[in-house]
Scaffold this active site. Structure first.
Site, PDB file in Angstrom:
ATOM      1  N   THR A 125       0.805  -1.264  -0.112  1.00 52.41           N
ATOM      2  CA  THR A 125      -0.025   0.066   0.170  1.00 52.41           C
ATOM      3  C   THR A 125       0.801   1.419  -0.043  1.00 52.41           C
ATOM      4  OG1 THR A 125      -1.374   1.549   1.309  1.00 52.41           O
ATOM      5  CG2 THR A 125      -0.161  -0.341   2.597  1.00 52.41           C
ATOM      6  N   GLU A 127       0.515   3.394   1.907  1.00 55.13           N
ATOM      7  CA  GLU A 127       0.538   4.003   3.164  1.00 55.13           C
ATOM      8  C   GLU A 127       1.992   3.710   3.499  1.00 55.13           C
ATOM      9  OE1 GLU A 127      -1.562   5.606   5.775  1.00 55.13           O
ATOM     10  OE2 GLU A 127      -2.228   6.277   3.795  1.00 55.13           O
ATOM     11  N   TYR A 149      -0.892   0.846  10.692  1.00 58.68           N
ATOM     12  CA  TYR A 149      -1.031  -0.154   9.608  1.00 58.68           C
ATOM     13  C   TYR A 149      -0.173   0.025   8.637  1.00 58.68           C
ATOM     14  CZ  TYR A 149      -3.244  -0.811   4.879  1.00 58.68           C
ATOM     15  OH  TYR A 149      -3.773  -1.184   3.531  1.00 58.68           O
ATOM     16  N   LYS A 153       2.147  -3.029   7.062  1.00 62.38           N
ATOM     17  CA  LYS A 153       2.167  -3.361   5.674  1.00 62.38           C
ATOM     18  C   LYS A 153       3.684  -3.459   5.185  1.00 62.38           C
ATOM     19  CE  LYS A 153      -2.159  -4.127   4.102  1.00 62.38           C
ATOM     20  NZ  LYS A 153      -2.295  -5.222   2.997  1.00 62.38           N
TER      21      LYS A 153
END
Ligand code: F7E
Length: 340
Positions: A125, A127, A149, A153
């Site tokens: 991601t 992110e 998060y 990831k």
């Protein structure tokens, strides 16, 4: 017949990917976590619920993953299962890191042990770029995650690359930037906006939409385009990492304005920061309000990806543009509100 397993089958991407793989003639196994209330509404909406074999799955139950790999040995495994809501990752950091980070190691270990020919796709991601170190972001832009998060990831991302380099697994991360659709979960900002506006238009509700940081910018694409890229990544002759993005960025404010326009709102902004409101010029009604309750402990202010590698090597480019995406989502929610 090729076989594919999709974890996270009940989510937005699970539905689009399953539909796409079925159209390619795959046998699709949909992995889902059994809960008190199971929701297969997206698969029903796609009209594919009866075409998928659903199997019990739990990312944190290693024995369950091993049994699945031993029994089915799928040609391809798409890991779309995750605690995917960034805001929740500060409330549930341990679970998020277990499921989104460690869970991926479980999957890779099970593949390594029992089904080493299975090609593995990991939903990485944007992110992971967090506090961005380069604009636009490319595959080798340094990472700087800003949430549990993002951290989890990033661990999964490197685990994937490491298992590929260490054990020769065909394990590939696709770094997907935000991708939306009429099937997007209602907690994510785009769908939160279109659901609220549709309710205002169809049911004439007057409660303003409350949002957090409306100045954050995202590179929003269409989920239907992005799942095709997941498949393309696994069809290439060597495992590799790719950015999946549109190359365009827009603020939440712009998304509000664009979808609001479709509803007949001419939104004018007044006030500053926590006091900011969006007023409809024609009616004088408050449509949007900033509510600091939705601010995040650490924000990702700007994301914009460069999908050049995906275009050059795999011939992929997004078909649906930003304005089309805004229209698709608000139109679909207005239709749904009318039918309910
Ligand atoms: O937030 C701001 C918020 O929750 C986008 C996930 O799919 O994409 C998604 O993560 C932005 C943020 O998505 C509200 O602060 C303002 O800056 O829609 P979102 P996300 O956090 O970017 C990435 C690629 C993933 O991998 C994730 O799994 O919008 N924002 N006001 C708000 N966000 C929400 N949710 N709600 C608000 O009221």
């Amino acid at each position: 017949m090729k076989t594919a397993m999709i974890s996270g089958i009940t989510g937005q991407d699970g539905g689009y990917l399953a539909k796409f793989l079925l159209s390619k003639g795959y046998k699709v196994y949909g992995l889902y976590r059994r809960g008190a209330t199971n929701t297969f509404s997206k698969l029903k909406e796609h009209g594919i619920l009866d075409k998928i074999e659903l199997l019990d799955f739990e990312l944190l139950e290693f024995s369950n993953i091993c049994r699945l790999m031993i029994k089915y040995q799928p040609d391809e495994f798409y890991n779309l299962a995750a605690q995917s809501f960034v805001a929740t990752s500060w409330e549930e950091p341990v679970y998020t890191i277990q499921a989104d980070g460690l869970g991926v190691v479980y999957l890779l270990e099970a593949i390594r042990g029992f089904s080493p020919k299975t090609k593995f796709y990991q939903a990485s991601t944007s992110e992971m770029f967090g506090k961005v170190q380069e604009i636009p972001q490319v595959e080798n832009t340094p990472f700087y995650p800003r949430s549990p998060y993002g951290v989890s990831k990033l661990m999964a991302h490197w685990a994937c690359i490491n298992y590929s380099e260490s054990f020769g697994l065909f394990a590939c991360p696709g770094i997907l930037f935000n991708h939306e659709s009429p099937m997007r979960g209602s907690e994510f900002v785009t769908r939160k906006i279109t659901l609220h506006f549709a309710d205002m238009v169809v049911n004439k509700t007057e409660k303003p939409l409350e949002l957090g940081n409306i100045n954050a910018k995202r590179d929003w694409g269409f989920a239907g385009d992005y799942v095709e890229m997941m498949w393309m990544i696994l069809q290439h002759h060597t495992p590799d990492t790719y950015i999946v993005a549109t190359g365009e960025t827009h603020s939440i404010r712009e998304f509000v304005e664009e979808t609001g326009k479709y509803c007949g709102f001419d939104i004018q902004w007044q006030g500053k920061d926590e006091k900011e409101i969006g007023v409809d010029k024609k009616t004088g009604k408050i449509i949007v309000k900033v509510n600091p309750q939705y601010y995040r402990p650490a924000e990702v202010e700007l994301l914009i990806g460069n999908p050049e590698k995906a275009r050059k090597i795999l011939g992929w480019s997004p078909k649906v543009g930003y304005k089309e995406l805004c229209q698709m989502m608000i139109k679909a929610d207005i239709e749904k509100a009318k039918n309910n």
